[in-house]
Design an enzyme around this catalytic site. Sequence first.
Site, mmCIF file in Angstrom:
data_model
loop_
_atom_site.group_PDB
_atom_site.id
_atom_site.type_symbol
_atom_site.label_atom_id
_atom_site.label_comp_id
_atom_site.label_asym_id
_atom_site.label_seq_id
_atom_site.Cartn_x
_atom_site.Cartn_y
_atom_site.Cartn_z
ATOM 1 N N HIS A 1 0.847 -1.186 0.000
ATOM 2 C CA HIS A 1 0.000 0.000 0.000
ATOM 3 C C HIS A 1 0.880 1.233 0.000
ATOM 4 O O HIS A 1 1.924 1.239 0.646
ATOM 5 C CB HIS A 1 -0.925 0.017 1.234
ATOM 6 C CG HIS A 1 -2.074 0.952 1.070
ATOM 7 N ND1 HIS A 1 -1.969 2.291 1.359
ATOM 8 C CD2 HIS A 1 -3.335 0.753 0.620
ATOM 9 C CE1 HIS A 1 -3.118 2.869 1.092
ATOM 10 N NE2 HIS A 1 -3.976 1.970 0.643
ATOM 11 N N ASP B 1 -8.027 -5.361 0.160
ATOM 12 C CA ASP B 1 -8.518 -6.095 -1.001
ATOM 13 C C ASP B 1 -8.176 -7.575 -0.960
ATOM 14 O O ASP B 1 -8.800 -8.382 -1.643
ATOM 15 C CB ASP B 1 -7.938 -5.483 -2.285
ATOM 16 C CG ASP B 1 -8.535 -4.126 -2.550
ATOM 17 O OD1 ASP B 1 -9.695 -3.921 -2.156
ATOM 18 O OD2 ASP B 1 -7.846 -3.273 -3.117
HETATM 19 N N1 ACO Z 1 4.228 -7.723 -4.926
HETATM 20 C C1 ACO Z 1 5.576 -7.732 -5.134
HETATM 21 N N2 ACO Z 1 6.361 -6.631 -5.003
HETATM 22 C C2 ACO Z 1 5.749 -5.482 -4.674
HETATM 23 C C3 ACO Z 1 4.366 -5.396 -4.450
HETATM 24 C C4 ACO Z 1 3.595 -6.568 -4.596
HETATM 25 N N3 ACO Z 1 2.264 -6.535 -4.391
HETATM 26 N N4 ACO Z 1 4.023 -4.121 -4.123
HETATM 27 C C5 ACO Z 1 5.180 -3.431 -4.134
HETATM 28 N N5 ACO Z 1 6.217 -4.237 -4.464
HETATM 29 C C6 ACO Z 1 7.645 -3.843 -4.538
HETATM 30 C C7 ACO Z 1 7.891 -2.973 -5.766
HETATM 31 O O1 ACO Z 1 8.291 -3.752 -6.867
HETATM 32 C C8 ACO Z 1 8.999 -2.080 -5.266
HETATM 33 O O2 ACO Z 1 10.211 -2.791 -5.310
HETATM 34 P P1 ACO Z 1 11.611 -2.003 -5.536
HETATM 35 O O3 ACO Z 1 11.770 -1.104 -4.357
HETATM 36 O O4 ACO Z 1 12.593 -3.112 -5.582
HETATM 37 O O5 ACO Z 1 11.449 -1.255 -6.818
HETATM 38 C C9 ACO Z 1 8.670 -1.863 -3.792
HETATM 39 O O6 ACO Z 1 7.890 -3.016 -3.403
HETATM 40 C C10 ACO Z 1 7.869 -0.592 -3.518
HETATM 41 O O7 ACO Z 1 6.693 -0.646 -4.287
HETATM 42 P P2 ACO Z 1 6.063 0.578 -5.079
HETATM 43 O O8 ACO Z 1 5.277 0.041 -6.247
HETATM 44 O O9 ACO Z 1 7.124 1.591 -5.376
HETATM 45 O O10 ACO Z 1 5.095 1.155 -3.974
HETATM 46 P P3 ACO Z 1 3.904 2.130 -4.219
HETATM 47 O O11 ACO Z 1 3.630 2.775 -2.926
HETATM 48 O O12 ACO Z 1 4.165 2.993 -5.404
HETATM 49 O O13 ACO Z 1 2.703 1.137 -4.670
HETATM 50 C C11 ACO Z 1 0.876 -0.336 -4.611
HETATM 51 C C12 ACO Z 1 1.736 0.664 -3.827
HETATM 52 C C13 ACO Z 1 0.442 0.263 -5.975
HETATM 53 C C14 ACO Z 1 -0.401 -0.631 -3.822
HETATM 54 C C15 ACO Z 1 1.697 -1.626 -4.850
HETATM 55 O O14 ACO Z 1 2.102 -2.161 -3.602
HETATM 56 C C16 ACO Z 1 0.918 -2.667 -5.639
HETATM 57 O O15 ACO Z 1 0.902 -2.599 -6.876
HETATM 58 N N6 ACO Z 1 0.251 -3.661 -4.954
HETATM 59 C C17 ACO Z 1 -0.554 -4.643 -5.598
HETATM 60 C C18 ACO Z 1 -1.872 -4.029 -6.025
HETATM 61 C C19 ACO Z 1 -2.816 -3.801 -4.857
HETATM 62 O O16 ACO Z 1 -3.020 -4.666 -4.017
HETATM 63 N N7 ACO Z 1 -3.431 -2.596 -4.835
HETATM 64 C C20 ACO Z 1 -4.426 -2.255 -3.822
HETATM 65 C C21 ACO Z 1 -4.074 -1.001 -3.096
HETATM 66 S S1 ACO Z 1 -5.254 -0.761 -1.815
HETATM 67 C C22 ACO Z 1 -6.609 -0.072 -2.520
HETATM 68 O O17 ACO Z 1 -6.579 0.528 -3.562
HETATM 69 C C23 ACO Z 1 -7.853 -0.249 -1.801
#
Ligand code: ACO
Length: 430
Positions: free
Chosen positions: A307, A365
């Site tokens: 998140h 979620d």
């Molecule tokens: N699985 C594997 N790796 C992940 C995941 C994941 N679900 N989420 C983040 N990471 C990794 C990224 O690859 C990144 O790695 P790096 O530092 O080596 O580049 C690091 O963790 C940081 O992630 P970001 O994408 O930069 O974090 P951000 O805050 O931008 O994104 C987000 C948050 C979009 C929710 C992301 O975690 C994601 O895509 N999760 C899966 C989708 C999801 O569940 N969304 C629901 C959000 S809640 C809602 O809307 C109600």
Amino acid sequence: MTTQRTATLSVEGKTAELPVVSGTVGPDVIDIRSLYAKTGMFTFDPGFMSTAACKSAITYIDGDKGELLYRGYPIEQLAVNCDFLEVAYLIKNGELPNKTEYDEFTTRVKRHTMVHEQLSRFFQGFRRDAHPMAVLVGVVGALSAFYHDSLDINNPEHRMISGIRLIAKLPTIVAMTYKYGIGQPFMYPRNDLSYTANFMYMMFGTPCEKYEPNPVLVRALDRILILHADHEQNASTSTVRLAGSSGANPFACISSGIACLWGPAHGGANEACLNMLEQIGDVSHVNEYIKRAKDKNDSFKLMGFGHRVYKNFDPRAKLMQQTCQEVLGELGLENDRLFKLAIALEKIALEDDYFVSKKLYPNVDFYSGIVQRALGIPTQLFTGIFALARTVGWMAQWTEMIADPEQKIGRPRQLFTGAQTRDVVPLGQR
Ligand code: ACO
């Protein structure tokens, strides 16, 4: 708010004294509105990593503490003590209703649950197999073609009626979207039922036989709605605010919010999460998928994990996990294949260095998809249910923005990286 403190920014011989502004709780902000005038420079913050885009008194999140407050009340207390319309009243008006206010509000909402009869014919234009979010974007946007009498955004009475209409009609429209997709007749709302029980009735009832919603399942769905009602300046709420900042009508703005919510990184995650569980298929495949999620060269992510704001735990996920157990218990589905798979996935991810070090925890979620599936809601409609709930937050945020005397059209600037001025060479000479 106090503006006595300042931050000093010096760049290339120019100095800007910028006010530091405090809210009631949470990080202070540096007010950079005069920065361009003082330095000729913009700030650069794609993804709004360090930018507060507005002032708001509605929802507060402390991502490190895992705290979510609607108007100061912890989500854990609201979820167990209130129903969705009580929470909607709170988010909209700033205070919890007393009994009289609650009765007046629910009556008012119920009086607006039907949609214009012609709207039902509007549905015929969609393919039966259209994604429900595609239908919702269209139908909710079309409401502005049906309710001209509440479109004056400068009239507080119009704003209020549009808000009530949206909160009241979204369940009807979401249920109609479902019924259209499966070829069953639309069900008119039953105003003797609660908001959420009526929604279940419109979803699962048919004109052929009596349908009485199960109170345990109604309560579970009501909780899903409460947990999704608002979440401060997330992508879809910011979309609603940006669309509204130009003076667009609320139906058009909410439609833009629905479009943004659809994305898998936002509201589409619960659908994506269930699809992911189906794809993994069996507990024996969990390790393989965990490995893929960690692989930089693989686009696979563990949906329902991570998140932008919650870097410790998502308080909504805890409540949803509990609701998940209640629902599966009520329906005798404790041994549900996907639920068991979800638990195994969660356990392994929570112990894995990659997920621990990046603070990737299950978000709301992760569980809400399993609960909705158990309730009989098809996967493709999950994000539509989210939109139904979030309409309350979107409308409150939109109304707050319109009433704010400092409100301006949202107009971000850019760091231009394209070609500099050059002359056009006529086609024949290129
Ligand atoms: N699985 C594997 N790796 C992940 C995941 C994941 N679900 N989420 C983040 N990471 C990794 C990224 O690859 C990144 O790695 P790096 O530092 O080596 O580049 C690091 O963790 C940081 O992630 P970001 O994408 O930069 O974090 P951000 O805050 O931008 O994104 C987000 C948050 C979009 C929710 C992301 O975690 C994601 O895509 N999760 C899966 C989708 C999801 O569940 N969304 C629901 C959000 S809640 C809602 O809307 C109600």
